[in-house]
Design a protein around this motif. Structure first.
Motif, PDB file in Angstrom:
ATOM      1  N   ASP A  43      21.269  17.164  16.597  1.00 23.56           N
ATOM      2  CA  ASP A  43      19.958  17.810  16.463  1.00 23.56           C
ATOM      3  C   ASP A  43      19.000  16.934  15.654  1.00 23.56           C
ATOM      4  OD1 ASP A  43      17.876  19.593  16.542  1.00 23.56           O
ATOM      5  OD2 ASP A  43      19.062  21.295  15.833  1.00 23.56           O
ATOM      6  N   PRO A  44      18.583  15.802  16.212  1.00 23.07           N
ATOM      7  CA  PRO A  44      17.749  14.857  15.460  1.00 23.07           C
ATOM      8  C   PRO A  44      16.388  15.419  15.052  1.00 23.07           C
ATOM      9  CG  PRO A  44      17.931  14.182  17.762  1.00 23.07           C
ATOM     10  CD  PRO A  44      18.867  15.333  17.571  1.00 23.07           C
ATOM     11  N   THR A  45      15.854  16.361  15.812  1.00 17.27           N
ATOM     12  CA  THR A  45      14.544  16.932  15.487  1.00 17.27           C
ATOM     13  C   THR A  45      14.601  17.722  14.184  1.00 17.27           C
ATOM     14  OG1 THR A  45      14.058  17.071  17.845  1.00 17.27           O
ATOM     15  CG2 THR A  45      12.669  18.365  16.374  1.00 17.27           C
ATOM     16  N   ILE A  46      15.609  18.548  14.034  1.00 19.52           N
ATOM     17  CA  ILE A  46      15.776  19.337  12.804  1.00 19.52           C
ATOM     18  C   ILE A  46      15.968  18.398  11.610  1.00 19.52           C
ATOM     19  CG2 ILE A  46      17.393  20.876  11.578  1.00 19.52           C
ATOM     20  CD1 ILE A  46      15.734  22.447  13.477  1.00 19.52           C
ATOM     21  N   PHE A  47      16.748  17.345  11.784  1.00 24.16           N
ATOM     22  CA  PHE A  47      17.006  16.410  10.691  1.00 24.16           C
ATOM     23  C   PHE A  47      15.750  15.632  10.306  1.00 24.16           C
ATOM     24  CE2 PHE A  47      21.165  17.787  11.275  1.00 24.16           C
ATOM     25  CZ  PHE A  47      21.948  17.355  10.225  1.00 24.16           C
ATOM     26  N   HIS A  53      10.553  16.681   4.385  1.00 25.98           N
ATOM     27  CA  HIS A  53      10.296  17.521   3.203  1.00 25.98           C
ATOM     28  C   HIS A  53      10.877  16.927   1.920  1.00 25.98           C
ATOM     29  CE1 HIS A  53       8.420  20.945   5.157  1.00 25.98           C
ATOM     30  NE2 HIS A  53       9.326  20.839   6.128  1.00 25.98           N
ATOM     31  N   LEU A  54      11.755  15.949   2.047  1.00 22.14           N
ATOM     32  CA  LEU A  54      12.391  15.376   0.859  1.00 22.14           C
ATOM     33  C   LEU A  54      11.529  14.271   0.262  1.00 22.14           C
ATOM     34  CD1 LEU A  54      16.104  15.072   2.053  1.00 22.14           C
ATOM     35  CD2 LEU A  54      14.992  16.981   0.867  1.00 22.14           C
ATOM     36  N   SER A  55      11.718  14.035  -1.008  1.00 20.79           N
ATOM     37  CA  SER A  55      10.987  12.965  -1.688  1.00 20.79           C
ATOM     38  C   SER A  55      11.859  11.716  -1.760  1.00 20.79           C
ATOM     39  CB  SER A  55      10.596  13.402  -3.101  1.00 20.79           C
ATOM     40  OG  SER A  55      10.088  12.299  -3.815  1.00 20.79           O
ATOM     41  N   GLY A  56      11.521  10.752  -0.926  1.00 21.64           N
ATOM     42  CA  GLY A  56      12.231   9.473  -0.986  1.00 21.64           C
ATOM     43  C   GLY A  56      12.043   8.794  -2.328  1.00 21.64           C
ATOM     44  N   THR A  57      10.898   9.036  -2.959  1.00 15.38           N
ATOM     45  CA  THR A  57      10.626   8.453  -4.276  1.00 15.38           C
ATOM     46  C   THR A  57      11.589   9.000  -5.323  1.00 15.38           C
ATOM     47  OG1 THR A  57       8.302   8.200  -3.690  1.00 15.38           O
ATOM     48  CG2 THR A  57       8.848   8.122  -6.036  1.00 15.38           C
ATOM     49  N   LEU A  58      11.801  10.311  -5.322  1.00 15.92           N
ATOM     50  CA  LEU A  58      12.748  10.887  -6.283  1.00 15.92           C
ATOM     51  C   LEU A  58      14.174  10.411  -5.989  1.00 15.92           C
ATOM     52  CD1 LEU A  58      11.445  14.558  -6.735  1.00 15.92           C
ATOM     53  CD2 LEU A  58      11.169  12.599  -8.276  1.00 15.92           C
ATOM     54  N   ASP A 123      18.292  25.795   7.700  1.00 10.91           N
ATOM     55  CA  ASP A 123      18.766  25.182   8.945  1.00 10.91           C
ATOM     56  C   ASP A 123      19.948  24.278   8.612  1.00 10.91           C
ATOM     57  OD1 ASP A 123      17.746  22.623   8.101  1.00 10.91           O
ATOM     58  OD2 ASP A 123      15.801  23.113   8.969  1.00 10.91           O
ATOM     59  N   VAL A 124      20.510  23.638   9.618  1.00 13.01           N
ATOM     60  CA  VAL A 124      21.712  22.825   9.408  1.00 13.01           C
ATOM     61  C   VAL A 124      21.426  21.639   8.480  1.00 13.01           C
ATOM     62  CG1 VAL A 124      21.435  21.407  11.485  1.00 13.01           C
ATOM     63  CG2 VAL A 124      23.717  21.786  10.539  1.00 13.01           C
ATOM     64  N   PHE A 125      20.222  21.064   8.577  1.00  9.83           N
ATOM     65  CA  PHE A 125      19.897  19.953   7.691  1.00  9.83           C
ATOM     66  C   PHE A 125      19.966  20.394   6.236  1.00  9.83           C
ATOM     67  CE2 PHE A 125      16.986  17.664   4.947  1.00  9.83           C
ATOM     68  CZ  PHE A 125      17.456  16.363   5.087  1.00  9.83           C
ATOM     69  N   TYR A 184      18.173  10.638   3.014  1.00  8.52           N
ATOM     70  CA  TYR A 184      16.732  10.489   2.784  1.00  8.52           C
ATOM     71  C   TYR A 184      16.044   9.492   3.718  1.00  8.52           C
ATOM     72  CZ  TYR A 184      17.379  12.956  -1.656  1.00  8.52           C
ATOM     73  OH  TYR A 184      17.663  13.887  -2.610  1.00  8.52           O
ATOM     74  N   LEU A 185      16.731   8.442   4.138  1.00 11.70           N
ATOM     75  CA  LEU A 185      16.041   7.322   4.774  1.00 11.70           C
ATOM     76  C   LEU A 185      16.347   7.119   6.248  1.00 11.70           C
ATOM     77  CD1 LEU A 185      16.450   4.685   1.928  1.00 11.70           C
ATOM     78  CD2 LEU A 185      14.534   6.259   2.320  1.00 11.70           C
ATOM     79  N   ILE A 186      17.609   7.196   6.639  1.00 13.25           N
ATOM     80  CA  ILE A 186      18.002   6.872   8.011  1.00 13.25           C
ATOM     81  C   ILE A 186      17.467   7.930   8.957  1.00 13.25           C
ATOM     82  CG2 ILE A 186      19.932   6.558   9.603  1.00 13.25           C
ATOM     83  CD1 ILE A 186      21.548   5.526   7.185  1.00 13.25           C
ATOM     84  N   ARG A 187      16.744   7.479   9.949  1.00  8.60           N
ATOM     85  CA  ARG A 187      16.124   8.416  10.915  1.00  8.60           C
ATOM     86  C   ARG A 187      16.853   8.344  12.243  1.00  8.60           C
ATOM     87  NH1 ARG A 187      13.119  11.354   7.536  1.00  8.60           N
ATOM     88  NH2 ARG A 187      11.732  10.113   6.325  1.00  8.60           N
TER      89      ARG A 187
END
Length: 187
Positions: A43-47, A53-58, A123-125, A184-187
């Motif tokens: 389910d790549p869309t949900i992920f 919504h996550l902060s890559g900076t944090l 959701d699953v993510f 956080y990073l891998i899409r």
């Protein structure tokens, strides 16, 4: 003969039982990472939406915090091996204090995520996000306690205990270094 005895598991620094724990924890996290990856493929869309919504900076800040704390723990072991007990204890205390910053940053991140109405049930993510990062945060808490305990060791067992505590702490670092890009990073 001595070289043969010093090879393999006996050559690992610290207590062998900690290494058994570390290897089993790495196996558990490995299975969890695999499950996260499979769920993302399904389910790549949900992920992608969840990651937005996550902060890559944090997450990056927390990576720097843990790596710095791991460096301090390594400095503590080195000081202990040199017989510098006060410096070794100070380094472990500093490693634990810097590790506590990770928990503070994670609390800020969780607060923002939950404040946006995103929970473990969203959701699953977010189920996997909260489970993985929460399980890791529990290991951070345990690692901080271990660093504080080994820093208080008596001089007779100080070096072995420092090595044991630092080994666990480095496992916590390693897990985050994998968890951060995975979540956080891998899409």
């Amino acid at each position: 003969m001595a070289d043969t005895e010093a090879s393999g598991l006996a050559a690992l620094p610290g207590n062998l039982m900690m290494w058994i724990l570390i290897f089993s924890e790495l196996a558990v996290f490995g299975v969890a990472f695999l499950g996260f990856s499979v769920a993302r493929v399904m389910d790549p869309t949900i992920f992608a939406a969840g990651q937005a919504h996550l902060s890559g900076t944090l997450g990056a800040l927390n990576t720097m915090v843990l790596v710095t704390s791991g460096y301090l723990a390594a400095r503590g072991v080195a000081a202990g091996r040199r017989g510098e007990v006060t410096q070794a204890r100070r380094a472990m205390l500093m490693a634990a204090a810097v590790g506590s910053v990770f928990l503070a940053v994670k609390a800020v991140e969780y607060s923002a995520t939950l404040g946006a109405g995103l929970t473990i049930d969203s959701d699953v993510f977010f189920t996997l996000y909260f489970l993985l990062t929460g399980f890791h945060a529990l290991h951070v808490v345990l690692g901080i306690v271990i660093l504080l305990l080994v820093g208080c060791s008596g001089p007779d067992t100080l070096v072995e205990n420092l090595e044991t505590g630092a080994a666990f702490w480095h496992m916590v670092d390693l897990v985050w270094v994998i968890l951060y890009p995975l979540v956080y990073l891998i899409r």
